[in-house]
Design a protein around this motif. Sequence first.
Motif, short mmCIF file in Angstrom:
data_model
loop_
_atom_site.label_atom_id
_atom_site.label_comp_id
_atom_site.label_asym_id
_atom_site.label_seq_id
_atom_site.Cartn_x
_atom_site.Cartn_y
_atom_site.Cartn_z
N PRO A 173 0.82 -1.22 0.00
CA PRO A 173 0.00 0.00 0.00
C PRO A 173 0.85 1.27 0.00
CG PRO A 173 0.08 -0.94 2.19
CD PRO A 173 0.80 -1.91 1.30
N ALA A 174 1.76 1.37 -0.96
CA ALA A 174 2.61 2.57 -1.11
C ALA A 174 3.03 2.62 -2.57
CB ALA A 174 3.84 2.47 -0.20
N TRP A 175 3.09 3.85 -3.11
CA TRP A 175 3.33 3.99 -4.54
C TRP A 175 4.55 4.86 -4.79
CZ3 TRP A 175 -0.03 0.52 -4.77
CH2 TRP A 175 -1.25 0.62 -4.11
N PRO A 176 5.33 4.52 -5.82
CA PRO A 176 6.51 5.34 -6.14
C PRO A 176 6.16 6.66 -6.83
CG PRO A 176 6.27 3.55 -7.74
CD PRO A 176 5.24 3.32 -6.67
N GLN A 177 4.94 6.80 -7.35
CA GLN A 177 4.57 8.03 -8.05
C GLN A 177 4.49 9.20 -7.08
OE1 GLN A 177 3.24 5.15 -8.63
NE2 GLN A 177 3.25 4.77 -10.81
N ALA A 178 5.04 10.33 -7.49
CA ALA A 178 5.00 11.53 -6.66
C ALA A 178 3.74 12.35 -6.91
CB ALA A 178 6.23 12.40 -6.92
N ARG A 179 3.03 12.08 -8.00
CA ARG A 179 1.83 12.84 -8.33
C ARG A 179 0.62 11.90 -8.39
NH1 ARG A 179 2.61 15.41 -13.91
NH2 ARG A 179 3.43 13.33 -14.28
N PRO A 180 -0.54 12.36 -7.96
CA PRO A 180 -1.74 11.52 -8.10
C PRO A 180 -2.10 11.33 -9.56
CG PRO A 180 -2.32 13.75 -7.41
CD PRO A 180 -0.82 13.66 -7.36
N LEU A 181 -2.76 10.24 -9.87
CA LEU A 181 -3.14 9.92 -11.23
C LEU A 181 -4.66 10.07 -11.36
CD1 LEU A 181 -0.93 6.73 -11.75
CD2 LEU A 181 -0.41 9.08 -12.42
N PRO A 182 -5.16 11.19 -11.89
CA PRO A 182 -6.61 11.41 -11.97
C PRO A 182 -7.34 10.30 -12.71
CG PRO A 182 -5.41 13.43 -12.45
CD PRO A 182 -4.38 12.34 -12.38
N ARG A 183 -6.75 9.79 -13.78
CA ARG A 183 -7.41 8.73 -14.56
C ARG A 183 -7.65 7.50 -13.70
NH1 ARG A 183 -5.06 4.50 -16.54
NH2 ARG A 183 -3.01 5.47 -16.31
N LEU A 184 -6.63 7.10 -12.94
CA LEU A 184 -6.76 5.91 -12.11
C LEU A 184 -7.69 6.16 -10.93
CD1 LEU A 184 -5.95 3.00 -11.59
CD2 LEU A 184 -4.00 3.84 -10.26
N ILE A 185 -7.63 7.36 -10.37
CA ILE A 185 -8.56 7.69 -9.28
C ILE A 185 -9.99 7.54 -9.76
CG2 ILE A 185 -9.39 9.58 -7.83
CD1 ILE A 185 -6.49 10.58 -7.73
N GLN A 186 -10.27 8.01 -10.98
CA GLN A 186 -11.61 7.88 -11.55
C GLN A 186 -11.98 6.43 -11.77
OE1 GLN A 186 -13.61 10.64 -12.06
NE2 GLN A 186 -15.24 9.14 -12.38
N GLN A 187 -11.03 5.61 -12.24
CA GLN A 187 -11.30 4.19 -12.45
C GLN A 187 -11.63 3.49 -11.14
OE1 GLN A 187 -7.80 2.65 -14.40
NE2 GLN A 187 -8.40 3.44 -16.41
N LEU A 188 -10.92 3.83 -10.08
CA LEU A 188 -11.18 3.21 -8.79
C LEU A 188 -12.53 3.65 -8.23
CD1 LEU A 188 -7.62 3.54 -7.22
CD2 LEU A 188 -8.78 1.41 -7.82
N GLU A 189 -12.91 4.92 -8.47
CA GLU A 189 -14.22 5.39 -8.02
C GLU A 189 -15.34 4.70 -8.77
OE1 GLU A 189 -14.06 9.59 -8.51
OE2 GLU A 189 -13.14 9.95 -6.54
#
Length: 257
Positions: A177-193
């Motif tokens: 439960p930790a990600w190497p990306q420093a920026r959130p990914l709007p596309r993936l956030i939308q997919q998870l929602e």
Amino acid sequence: MSSLLIPISLCSVLSIGIDVVELRDGRGELTGTVQASDMGSLRLEMTDGKRQQIPWDLVRSIRFEDPGNHPGGMKERLQRADDIWRARSRLQRGDVELAEPLFEQLFEPSIEHRDETDLIIAEGLLRCRLSRGELVEALVPALETARLRGLGVQTDRYDDLSVIYDPSTQLCIYLPPAWPQARPLPRLIQQLENWDAGGNEDLARIASKYRILVEFPVGTVVGVHSAEVPDVGQDVDSSHLGVKLLELALQSRNEDP
């Protein structure tokens, strides 16, 4: 009178179409009558009256007793069956680079998908993305794999590969439960929602917590106790191990001193 019954009876038997399904992986052929098909499987009534549901990755070809009378869309489904087999067999031999694009085209999360074919595709894409270290991109196929496994769907296609799913937590064991990306990914956030757990409340909570972790990939989770960040702090004492693990991951990044 009895002499007329014999040819009539014979005509009834001979009128039943016999279709031949050629299988892959050295599994031979099945004979019977194709009853129906959809994106998940081919349904065949065997000559002995038994019914069989066949995953598409095993279907090489179908020889219909009447070539002009077969279910609509069968040509497209056989092409899709070929794509599923190519993707799956490439992954089995370790060719992730060629397998992943096919799995990406085939993958379509939906609660309508409940068959072995759907699990082969979801878990195949999950394995490809894990192999490339694309942890965040592996989240949705991991959730879909967990949903299907939770429904009791099984497959033996990846039995020779490493175990990646833990039924006790409903989590992929290679997705920390930790990600190497420093920026959130709007596309993936939308997919998870938008991802639908199909009524599985535990998986819905897991997906919600993954979404928060993706939205706040590094540092503290801002507003962890506020209404602005829902579904946080509600499951510290959860009996579901997967939900509790992700809740603890969120609480460990609480901005409150």
